[in-house]
Design an enzyme around this catalytic site. Sequence first.
Site, short mmCIF file in Angstrom:
data_model
loop_
_atom_site.label_atom_id
_atom_site.label_comp_id
_atom_site.label_asym_id
_atom_site.label_seq_id
_atom_site.Cartn_x
_atom_site.Cartn_y
_atom_site.Cartn_z
N CYS A 1 0.80 -1.24 0.00
CA CYS A 1 0.00 0.00 0.00
C CYS A 1 0.83 1.28 0.00
O CYS A 1 0.27 2.38 -0.09
CB CYS A 1 -0.95 -0.02 1.18
SG CYS A 1 -1.89 -1.57 1.28
N HIS B 1 -10.01 1.40 0.04
CA HIS B 1 -8.55 1.26 0.12
C HIS B 1 -8.07 0.73 -1.23
O HIS B 1 -8.29 -0.43 -1.57
CB HIS B 1 -8.17 0.31 1.25
CG HIS B 1 -6.69 0.26 1.50
ND1 HIS B 1 -5.78 1.01 0.79
CD2 HIS B 1 -5.97 -0.43 2.42
CE1 HIS B 1 -4.57 0.76 1.24
NE2 HIS B 1 -4.66 -0.11 2.23
N HIS C 1 -3.07 7.37 6.40
CA HIS C 1 -3.24 6.08 5.73
C HIS C 1 -4.60 5.50 6.12
O HIS C 1 -5.32 4.99 5.26
CB HIS C 1 -2.11 5.13 6.08
CG HIS C 1 -2.11 3.89 5.23
ND1 HIS C 1 -2.08 3.94 3.87
CD2 HIS C 1 -2.20 2.57 5.56
CE1 HIS C 1 -2.12 2.71 3.38
NE2 HIS C 1 -2.20 1.86 4.38
#
Length: 400
Positions: free
Chosen positions: A170, A330, A296
């Site tokens: 990520c 996400h 995040h």
Amino acid sequence: MQHALPPSRSVPLAITAHTATTALGAGLHAQREALRAGRSGLRRNDFGDAPRLDCWIGRVGGLEQAPLPPPLADWESRNHRLAWMALHQDGFIEAARAAVARHGATRVAVLVGTSTSSIGETEAAYAQQVDGRFPEALVRLLVHTPHALGDFVALATGARGPCMTVATACSSSAKVFALAARMLQAGLADAAVVGGVDTLCGSVLYGFNSLQLVSDEPCRPFDIQRRGLSLGEAGGFALLERDGQARGWLRGYGESSDAHHMSAPHPQGLGARRAMADALARAGLEPDAVGYLNLHGTATPANDSVEAQAVAAMFPETLHASSTKGWTGHTLGAAGIVESVLTLLALEDGLLPGTLNSRDPDPACGPQVRFETAQRRIDYAMNNAFGFGGNNCSLVFARA
């Protein structure tokens, strides 16, 4: 935290073009409108054949009806369709090709991030094997490698400088900004197309579900009742040059590795703090100069509390920090570029996103985490992208 000499101040790089395509729509206008309206792009899982996982996803509309042009047929995949769609928003591909003409093709780098690249087509090839072999229609495709995305973007833009695909989960498409800064500083390129693309596939949905990280409701980052993440897909790009008509500036970057666990963050957030501290040092800024921080914030119990505590240890209570994953889901390897673009929009418009879907703040998180959207002019903003394996990257941007 182990103390080391802070990094030297970086030379700012001009961001002369940027774009993003997410579940909110294609291009910057769609992102802006959704942020202003508080409209989420999440919907109940309708990806793939039934029965489907009971969850919510951030799916980009229209990809099924948007094949690549015939000359690019051998590159056909959901990931490359999304890359192609994203490249053609906001005049980005024209800007990239103009940079190629201006600097020379071998002086423009292509640096992109992804976590699974076109693995959806590889999944299909395994599922449709005949006598242990991939069907010809799938085996001929130029997609069965993680670097397919980098090669495809280089082909599309005409850039023939250094070409790399970063796959650090990520944090992938945040780390490409740092890689570009180092490459331009070393004189290996005069401009860089940076970005990332990741698309939904079985490996993503069922892989994260096997880790018990997927929520059966729209994600609620930093909410005391959060139950996990909502997966999404997206593509985005930015053009970095030493100078030019900047829409924003890359002022600093910080990278670190937790060296703690394969999937869990360091419990005290030491790696996150190191990444943020190094980004501020390279930007030549104190923490109170940052007006907005895109967290995040995945809505998983471990990530959110650790990140919030790291932020509370470094930044004043006046900071407006939020997660935008309630809007887009996400987007994994594309999260770094998508959330960098949203951070650049905050600098351009003064619209500081809140944390969509979240209602009851987790008391373990500090006052910096905001659920409500705010409007005010800011000069500097940060984006955090943290990946599996403890890969952390923080970026500092400045208003043009």
